[in-house]
Scaffold this active site. Structure first.
Site, mmCIF file in Angstrom:
data_model
loop_
_atom_site.group_PDB
_atom_site.id
_atom_site.type_symbol
_atom_site.label_atom_id
_atom_site.label_comp_id
_atom_site.label_asym_id
_atom_site.label_seq_id
_atom_site.Cartn_x
_atom_site.Cartn_y
_atom_site.Cartn_z
ATOM 1 N N SER A 156 0.924 -1.062 -0.009
ATOM 2 C CA SER A 156 0.075 -0.008 -0.225
ATOM 3 C C SER A 156 0.959 1.283 -0.134
ATOM 4 O O SER A 156 2.038 1.364 -0.535
ATOM 5 C CB SER A 156 -0.882 0.051 1.105
ATOM 6 N N TYR A 183 -4.451 7.840 -6.970
ATOM 7 C CA TYR A 183 -3.599 6.931 -6.697
ATOM 8 C C TYR A 183 -3.966 6.556 -4.917
ATOM 9 O O TYR A 183 -3.517 5.408 -4.686
ATOM 10 C CB TYR A 183 -2.091 7.472 -6.558
ATOM 11 N N LYS A 187 -4.560 3.011 -3.023
ATOM 12 C CA LYS A 187 -3.755 2.513 -1.968
ATOM 13 C C LYS A 187 -4.679 2.394 -0.788
ATOM 14 O O LYS A 187 -4.259 1.255 -0.058
ATOM 15 C CB LYS A 187 -2.680 3.325 -1.708
#
Length: 342
Positions: A156, A183, A187
């Site tokens: 992550s 993004y 994650k």
């Protein structure tokens, strides 16, 4: 694990004294960056590594050091995988399932970052489709190859702090697109996937963790300009200061005495996740390098995003379309996550 590791630790430091002979590990994204060094370090310590890459020709050239390590220890093979295509994920998993060789560890490393607006081959927003949904399908299809005692390690990022997961608009069809936020959303999904996969499989002796590998200038950051990165770092360090944690160290490549550039130490230290993955699943080990960093101790995360409903909704949303053709997942009753075990 009694040693303390940090930004200057190398993968070989972390794996020192650990014999991985007989351990089989799948690492996604081994043609560059973290995945490349992770594969090299694992092979050098005796592991049999299967590395994935979108472009096998590029990967073959890039993994010369891994194959050199395999000449004296462990083994290494490449398999084609494009996480942005569920057809490719299906072909890769079909091949591995046909081989029927179990994996002791699966490291979900590959990904893209802060890309321009685009879609995967299946129409999903590029970062959510590649970073989360591709791995979601991959790991779930390979679950029959995971024996008791195996581990799933999902990379992550502390960038999860930039965005929750918008279940009503995963693909940015209604929102203004923001590459860094997209993004962060992917994650967050990675971290929650690890927590939920762990809940579903821990009774079989399979554990999953999410890790934050550090802040490293690899090819992943090709779409991130310097000022944007400084802004991210300032925000993350402000948050860490509130938690009385030291700031991140951003390390550049170091030049070896031979004149060759070596990856940043923080890059090499990512392979340390494998040591956690192959160790007994004690909370002490996981606190050292794993989920507590990726699933940070922030009140709004622990009370909302880690609750049963949120994890179940993300799992359900991920499974609805990507797994429609695979038919691999069966809904299970939800139970609260044991956040203190991470």
């Amino acid at each position: 694990m009694t040693a303390k590791f940090g930004a200057t630790s190398t993968a070989d430091d972390v794996l020192a004294g650990l014999d991985l002979k007989g351990k089989r590990v799948l690492v996604t994204g081994t043609s560059s960056g973290l995945g490349l060094e992770t594969a090299r370090a694992l092979v050098a310590h005796g592991a049999d590594v299967v590395g994935t890459a979108r472009d096998l020709d590029k990967a073959h050239a890039a993994t010369a050091a891994v194959r050199a390590a395999a000449a004296t220890s462990g083994s290494f093979e490449l398999i084609e995988l494009d996480l942005g295509s569920l057809g490719s994920v299906g072909a890769c998993t079909d091949r591995l399932l046909f081989q029927a060789e179990p994996f002791d560890v699966v490291i979900a490393n590959a990904g893209v970052m802060a890309t321009h607006y685009g879609h995967t081959a299946d129409g999903f927003e590029t970062q959510m489709g590649t970073n989360h949904l591709g791995h979601f399908v991959l790991v779930n299809r390979l679950a029959p190859l995971l024996p008791g005692g195996s581990r799933v390690v999902v990379l992550s990022s502390n960038a999860h702090r930039m965005s929750d997961v918008d279940l009503e608009d995963l693909n940015y069809e209604r929102r203004t697109y923001d590459g860094p936020a997209a993004y962060g959303q992917s994650k967050t999904a990675n971290a929650l996937f690890a927590v939920e996969f762990d809940r579903r499989h821990k009774d079989r002796g399979i554990r999953a963790v999410a890790v934050h590998p550090g802040v490293i200038n690899t090819g992943l950051t090709r779409n991130v300009d310097v000022e944007m990165l400084k802004g991210w770092m300032a925000g993350l360090n402000a948050s860490r200061a509130q938690q009385r944690l030291p700031p991140f160290e951003f390390l550049k490549a170091q030049r070896r005495r031979s004149g060759r550039l070596s990856p940043p130490p923080a890059t090499r230290s990512a392979a340390g996740t494998a040591r956690i993955a192959m160790s007994r699943p004690s909370s002490r080990h996981r606190k050292t390098m794993a989920s507590r960093e990726a699933i940070a101790p922030m009140p709004w995360m622990q009370h909302e995003r880690l609750n049963c409903g949120a994890r179940a909704k993300i799992w359900s949303a991920s499974a609805t379309e990507p797994l429609a053709d695979w038919g691999r997942l069966v809904p299970q009753p939800c139970a609260p996550a044991q956040t203190n075990s991470f």
